[in-house]
Every structure is written in C-alpha cells, then in structure tokens.
Design an enzyme around this catalytic site. Structure first.
Site, PDB file in Angstrom:
ATOM      1  N   ARG A  83       0.803  -1.214   0.000  1.00 43.20           N
ATOM      2  CA  ARG A  83       0.000   0.000   0.000  1.00 43.20           C
ATOM      3  C   ARG A  83       0.841   1.271   0.000  1.00 43.20           C
ATOM      4  O   ARG A  83       0.648   2.147  -0.831  1.00 43.20           O
ATOM      5  CB  ARG A  83      -0.931   0.015   1.217  1.00 43.20           C
ATOM      6  CG  ARG A  83      -1.894   1.187   1.210  1.00 43.20           C
ATOM      7  CD  ARG A  83      -2.695   1.281   2.501  1.00 43.20           C
ATOM      8  NE  ARG A  83      -3.368   0.050   2.822  1.00 43.20           N
ATOM      9  CZ  ARG A  83      -4.024  -0.148   3.955  1.00 43.20           C
ATOM     10  NH1 ARG A  83      -4.074   0.805   4.864  1.00 43.20           N
ATOM     11  NH2 ARG A  83      -4.618  -1.306   4.195  1.00 43.20           N
ATOM     12  N   HIS A 132      -7.664  -4.777  -7.711  1.00 40.78           N
ATOM     13  CA  HIS A 132      -7.498  -3.950  -6.508  1.00 40.78           C
ATOM     14  C   HIS A 132      -8.837  -3.787  -5.788  1.00 40.78           C
ATOM     15  O   HIS A 132      -9.524  -2.763  -5.947  1.00 40.78           O
ATOM     16  CB  HIS A 132      -6.933  -2.578  -6.911  1.00 40.78           C
ATOM     17  CG  HIS A 132      -6.329  -1.810  -5.778  1.00 40.78           C
ATOM     18  ND1 HIS A 132      -5.108  -2.132  -5.223  1.00 40.78           N
ATOM     19  CD2 HIS A 132      -6.763  -0.730  -5.083  1.00 40.78           C
ATOM     20  CE1 HIS A 132      -4.823  -1.288  -4.244  1.00 40.78           C
ATOM     21  NE2 HIS A 132      -5.829  -0.417  -4.146  1.00 40.78           N
ATOM     22  N   TYR A 191     -18.010  11.308 -15.404  1.00 37.40           N
ATOM     23  CA  TYR A 191     -17.941  12.467 -16.286  1.00 37.40           C
ATOM     24  C   TYR A 191     -16.599  12.613 -16.990  1.00 37.40           C
ATOM     25  O   TYR A 191     -16.475  13.418 -17.914  1.00 37.40           O
ATOM     26  CB  TYR A 191     -18.212  13.756 -15.501  1.00 37.40           C
ATOM     27  CG  TYR A 191     -19.587  13.809 -14.881  1.00 37.40           C
ATOM     28  CD1 TYR A 191     -20.726  13.670 -15.659  1.00 37.40           C
ATOM     29  CD2 TYR A 191     -19.746  14.001 -13.514  1.00 37.40           C
ATOM     30  CE1 TYR A 191     -21.990  13.712 -15.099  1.00 37.40           C
ATOM     31  CE2 TYR A 191     -21.002  14.049 -12.937  1.00 37.40           C
ATOM     32  CZ  TYR A 191     -22.126  13.903 -13.731  1.00 37.40           C
ATOM     33  OH  TYR A 191     -23.373  13.947 -13.173  1.00 37.40           O
TER      34      TYR A 191
END
Length: 764
Positions: free
Chosen positions: A35, A81, A125
């Site tokens: 991570r 993931h 978007y």
C-alpha cells in the site's frame, strides 16, 4: 450440533501478547509492501501499477481512444485492486494532474482537479487513456520481462513490477505513510537521471557527490526556486534523508510614477493556490507583514498572484523576505527515500543505491526479454526448417497431403531429403531437423497450415532470407547473454533512447525548477514596515484596550463602559511592542499597530492573547530592547530577566516567573541603578545591592526578604547615591539618602519603613 471436521480450531491457550503481535505484524507488513511504500524498480505503488496494467488490458494507448474513468476504475477494482473505486479513481486522477506529477502517466479528458485544490469531477464524467510515459513503463511487458502473480481471487494474473524504461521512482517521486515508517521523494528530471545512470554504467563505483553533477536537485512540476545550500543537498542525497527549501518565482512589475507590484508566477510544489491566498489575506488582516497592502488572484491557465505593497518606498526584497517567513511562498520539502529496494525489503536509500537498484533491474529485464526472444526465434527457426524441407520435397509433400488419410503422422514418419539442389552460401545453411530427415510435430503442423499461394518460388527465397536473418539475430542474442559488457552497453543505449524521447523535444521535458542562493532574510524592524505615529494606549480596569491617535493629555477624562474605569494610560508609538504581564507570571506581547482604534471602547485583551479568565493584568510595559526587568512574586521571590527574552511569539505568551497556589506577581519594573529596595506587607523595608540578584530567563527566583507573616508588597531598583524616593500621602516626592538603617543582605527581615512612607506600601 458438532463443528465441521475441516473448521479451523482456535488456540484458546495462545497468549494475547503473541496473538496481537503476530496479527499486527501481518497488518504492518501488508501496509508496507502492498500500500504505502513504492518499489525502487518501477517507482510505483500497487494501486498505480494496477491502474496502468488495467488500462493496458483495455488497450488505451497514448494515440488511441479515451474511455470513461468509471470503466477504468471499475475494471481495476474488480480484477486487481478490491479496495473501493473512490480510492482508485483518486489515485488515477492524481496520475493525470500535471501540477502534482512531473511526468503524468494518465492523459485525462475532463475536469481532473486544479492547483486551487478543487476535486476532480465524478468518474462518470471524465475520460482517460495512457500517456507516452506510461507506455514506456510497460515496454517489454508481453516479452516475459517481469514476473506475474495471481490476482486477489486467482482468476487472473498481474505483473509484480513493470519493466520501466526510465527510473520512475525519482522521475515522478512518491509519498506515503506506512506502519512505523514513511516515504517522501521529490520528482526529478528524466534527462538528468538518464545521464546519472549512464555515468553509473561507465563508472560503477562513482561517489554519491559525483552524481550531483548530473542531478543537481529535484525538478518540481510547478517550478519554483530551490534555495537549499549545495552541501545540504549533497548530504540529503548521500543519506536518503534531508530536505529542500523551495520558494516561489516572482517578478517586480513597474507601474510607472514610482509605483510597483510583485507578480508571483510559480508557487511551491503541493501548495494549494486557494489556501495560499487565504493565508496571505490573513497575513494582511493580522498585520503580520504590515507593508503588504493587498493580494489579488489574476490567474487563468497560468499562475499570476499580484501582491501590492502598502507603500512604494518599501524594498521588494524586504517584502518577499517577510512573506517567506509568514506564508507558504517558501516551504520545506522533506526527503525520505524509504523504498522497497527489492520489492520486499524497506530501506532508506541514497540516490546512488536507488539508481543502482534500477539499473540491476533493467539488466534483469534485458536478459529476460533476450531469452524470451531467443525462444521465439528457436520456434520460428524450427518452423522455417520444416517449410524449407517442404519446398525441397514439394512433390512428395503434395502426394502425402492429397492421398494419405492422416497426412500429419505420414509427414512425420517420412525420411526427407535435406539436400538443397542449388548452391548454398554459409548464410543459407540450414541445420538438420530433429532426427535424420524427420519432421517434428510443430513442423508438420506448419506445413499443413501453409497456403497454396506460399508455394511460389519467391516465397522460398523469402524463407531462406528470414532464416538467415534470424540466425544472425540469435547469434547476437547469445553473445549478449554471455557477455556482461554487451549487456551494459545495451542498457546504456536504452538510457540514451529514453533521454532522447523525454528530453527537450518532449513537452515539459526541460527543467522547470532552478537554483539560487537564499541569502539572509534579516529581521526587519517595525519602523521599516509601519508608519511611525504617536498614540495613547488606554486599558480599562476590566481589560478593554484601545489606541487613541496622538499623545493626548493623560489627565483627560475618557469614556468607559458602565462599571468600568481607567487602569493604564500612557503614551506610545505605532511601532512599539507592548508587554502585558499577567498575575500568573506569564508575559504576552501585543503590537501597538494592531490595537483597535480609540473611537469605541476597544477590545478585551483576552481576545487578543490567551489570557485565562482567572488571571488579572498586573502591568503593561512598552518594550525597550536591551533593557532588564525586576520581577518578584508576592511570596517574596524574584530575579532579574533580560527584556529581550520575555518577548512571546504566540498568543499563548511566555512563562517567566513561576508561581503556585495563591502566589501572584507583586512587581515588574525596569531595572535602574545599583540597589534594590523591598517592602513587605509588615511595612518593613530592606535595601541590598543589585548584584545579589541573579539574572535568569525563567524560574521562581531567589528570596528577597524574610517574613514571619504576610508577603512582599513592592520592590524597586534605584541608585544608592541618589537615594530612595517615594510619594508621601500628600502626593509630594520624598527622597531618603541615609539608608544605612535599612541596608542589609538579601533575604534579611529589614526595618520598619521611614516616617511618611505611603500607607499602601508602594514605592511609587
């Protein structure tokens, strides 16, 4: 009902300490490796690596179409993931922000945020695809260049690391917080990094400081000026820990008639423009930099912050020097090169170690790609040998295919002639097929799949030419795999290719951050920043303070709130700093220029400094640099303190005289003369030499006078030759020059006060 046979059994006898330790260690290792810390080889964290690989699988090339970000983040989450699409989209959006990433890996279309700190639009978007830089990170991925591992559910495979054509860890930098460790690496210029790699290839034992000739420092995407000394930069890169002072870039615009303004064109890295403007506005409001008059944001696609001075007589360098100290126009970027040096082990590395790890990785990628290419060549050569045999025995091959029920085994059983009817050069030499004149399964399958149009004469010549070229390429690969010097030469060529690709011809390839000498930002006196004007400071009994314009008559009657009255009234100037002494022994500092005007009743001092409600204001002094103060408590303890050491830099003030319980500050006066006079609540006076008092910055002090009952009422300093003065009950000044009766050693009891001494036991 009994437990299933294969259900895991919990060891109830396991000690809690060991159980917690093992589980927390597992969590810590997972955070560190999967991570927070980047890999030194490709400079990526797992989430970034998976995003790039998912885009690669979606074939979102730099010259291809865009795809909705929601699809990209969804595929990344579903396949590789499983940690939430919002986090994945945030990571992907950052890779597209050219103000955050020196060489963006994602080409975004739509609102991906801005330097003001605004968030990107929702993933539904926006659209994205890979950049040329990301494609360079993937070069050789399909040629067995790196290891693959199972994804989280075992359905697919993902690369453990990307091949990375250039040292991306230093090129784009990284930051993260793991468990017990963190990393923070600034971005650098690819061309400079490639030059450093070429030098390391040529001189493997090069010193760390030598690499600074190629990589002088970070190259931030937002530009700016690094003002860190060269020796500190060298130390940081040598140890892997340090920092860089980064300033904005500005220019002074001449407005004519002596007027000017400062225009900031580049702000420091990771500073949000909107918050920077808010900070500058706060600096103006609080008058921390009184010579700054206004700030305007005239930015469009570029940065343009206009700073207007309050007066044209101000030096621009003085103004910027004050702003460097009081705003984010100068920041310090910390360096902590804590990385996974081999993909597993976290280590704080020097720049040389990071580049060496990258080069060793590139050598591994080179050998794996070369081996993979040799395997492909061997397979193709085997096919070519079979096709050439077919051309040499074309009639027999046609007969077998035409009349045999199962032609493939028949082709493999046949003992073929491998003598070429035409003269063959050494380049045309064809090694015998497996077995003497026999065809392999692969060769037989290739012959059967051959098209009729391939039987033309020209095709036979093409096969011979291809075979010769592949043999030559294979010989070169064999030499490469056996010769380390050739390997490093090939890696050097790759570095030069990357340098050319992302150099001056690449958009944004030129260095953006420059270097300069910081220079000393001198402490600018308030007189240079504030118009020096006379004022009268008025503080009421309830602690409301104001500054009236001009030096008014101190005996003049002033207005106060109901139930309030005057407490302190004195003349000062706008350039003065005021020392507010609390009864708790804490000193607070106010700027006279920041006091509210005298038209109203003022403002409570408690709103301007953190003065507790139970603490009273003992006195207010005008700060005089170099002066010393006598401070004493009601318990009879005190000392001398330099006034320069009681200046507080924050609202919380500075503790000087330590008091406990009901003990409070009894006196705080400027030191004059050579003697100290002390009077107790028992009206006994003691006079002793000033040299008997210690000079301290903070503490309880020493005993001034001994008491059986009560404590200290007042203390003062004076010149022994001139005598001790006080105001008698009639308001007349009385001076006692014969003080032999009251002189003694410090901490003595003293004698009763002289006749006519004030009843309030105060010297003045």
């Amino acid at each position: 009902m009994s437990d299933p046979v294969d259900a895991p059994k919990m060891d109830l006898s396991e000690p809690l300490r060991r159980a917690l330790g093992e589980r927390y260690l597992t969590y810590a290792l997972s955070t560190i490796m999967h991570r927070a810390l980047p890999d030194a080889r490709d400079g990526l964290k797992p989430v970034h690596r998976r995003i790039i690989y998912a885009m690669h699988r979606l074939r979102l090339n730099a010259t291809g179409k865009f795809l909705k970000s929601a699809k990209i983040s969804g595929d990344t989450m579903g396949d590789f993931h499983p940690h939430g699409d919002a986090a994945i989209y945030d990571a992907m959006a950052r890779l597209a922000q050219d103000f955050n990433v020196r060489y963006p890996l994602v080409d975004g279309q739509g609102n991906f945020g801005n330097i003001d700190g605004d968030n990107p639009a929702a993933s539904r978007y926006t659209e994205a695809r890979m950049t040329v830089v990301a494609e360079a990170m993937l070069e050789g991925l399909d040629e067995n260049a790196v290891d693959f591992r199972d994804n989280y559910d075992g359905r697919l495979e993902e690369p453990a690391v990307l091949p990375a054509q250039f040292p991306n860890l230093l090129a784009n930098g990284s930051s993260g917080i793991a468990v017990g460790m963190a990393t923070n690496i600034p971005p650098h210029n690819i061309v400079e990094l490639c030059d450093a790699c070429l030098h390391l290839i040529k001189t493997p034992d090069a010193r760390d400081d030598t690499l600074l000739n190629f990589v002088p420092g970070p190259d931030f995407p937002t530009g700016g000026i690094i003002v860190e000394p060269a020796d500190q930069i060298a130390q940081a890169y040598r140890t892997g820990k340090g920092g860089f002072r980064l300033r904005c870039r500005y220019e002074v615009e001449d407005l004519g008639r002596g007027q000017w303004q400062i225009v900031v064109t580049e702000i420091p890295y990771q500073v949000q423009k909107s918050k920077l403007i808010e900070k500058l506005a706060e600096v103006i409001q609080t008058k921390k930099v009184p010579i700054l008059g206004d700030v305007r944001d005239e930015s469009a696609d570029d940065i343009r912050l206009v700073l207007e001075p309050r007066s044209k007589n101000v030096d621009p360098d003085v103004l910027m020097g004050m702003l460097y100290r009081n705003s984010d126009l100068e920041v310090r970027f910390s360096l902590n090169m804590n990385v996974l040096i081999d993909g597993v082990t976290p280590k704080v590395c020097s720049m040389k170690e990071v580049l060496r790890a990258f080069l060793e990785f590139r050598r591994e990628v080179l050998t794996r790609r070369s081996t993979h290419r040799m395997e492909k060549i061997d397979h193709r050569l085997e096919v070519l040998e079979g096709l050439i045999v077919a051309f040499l025995n074309l009639d027999r091959v046609i007969d077998i295919i035409r009349y045999d029920d199962d032609p493939k085994p028949a082709l493999m059983r046949e003992n073929w002639s491998i003598d070429h009817p035409r003269a063959m050069t050494e380049a045309d030499y064809v090694p015998p097929a497996p077995g003497e004149g026999e065809l392999s399964d692969v060769q037989a399958e290739a012959i059967l799949n051959m098209r009729l149009r391939s039987l033309r004469r020209l095709e036979e010549m093409e096969l011979l030419r291809e075979q010769a070229a592949l043999m030559e390429e294979r010989a070169g690969l064999e030499d490469l795999l056996e010769n380390e010097e050739l390997q490093w030469k090939a890696i050097a060529d790759q570095m030069r290719e990357a340098k050319k690709k992302f150099g001056k011809d690449y958009e944004g390839g030129a260095r953006r951050t420059t270097f300069a000498e910081a220079g000393e930002v001198e402490d600018v006196p308030l007189e240079a920043m504030i118009d020096r004007e006379p004022i009268t400071v008025v503080c009421s009994q309830m602690g409301w303070i104001r500054a009236m314009t001009g030096h008014i008559d101190l005996a003049r009657e002033l207005k106060f709130k109901d139930g309030d009255g005057p407490r302190f009234t004195f003349h000062a100037e706008t350039t003065d700093r005021l020392l507010v002494v609390g009864s708790n022994g804490r000193f607070y500092t106010l700027s006279a220029s920041n006091l509210p005007g005298g038209r109203g009743m003022g403002e409570p001092v408690r709103l301007m400094v953190d003065l507790p409600n139970e603490v009273q204001i003992h006195t207010i002094l005008i700060h005089k640099p170099g002066r010393k103060l006598l401070v004493a408590s009601s318990a009879g303890d005190g000392f001398i303190v330099p006034e320069d050491e009681v200046i507080a830099q924050t609202r919380t003030g500075k503790q000087v005289l330590n008091v406990r319980g009901d003990v409070q500050v009894a006196t705080c006066k400027p030191v004059v003369g050579d003697s100290v006079a002390v009077v107790g609540e028992n009206r006994k006076v003691l006079v002793f030499g000033l040299d008997e008092l210690p000079e301290m910055g903070r503490g309880k002090g020493v005993r001034l006078q001994k008491y059986k009952d009560g404590g200290l009422s007042d203390a003062t300093t004076f010149t022994l030759e001139e005598g001790l003065s006080w105001l008698d009950p009639a308001g007349r000044t009385r001076t006692e020059t014969d003080l032999a009766e009251w002189r003694g050693k410090r901490a003595g009891a003293g004698r009763m006060a002289p006749r006519g001494f004030p009843r309030d036991n105060r010297f003045n």
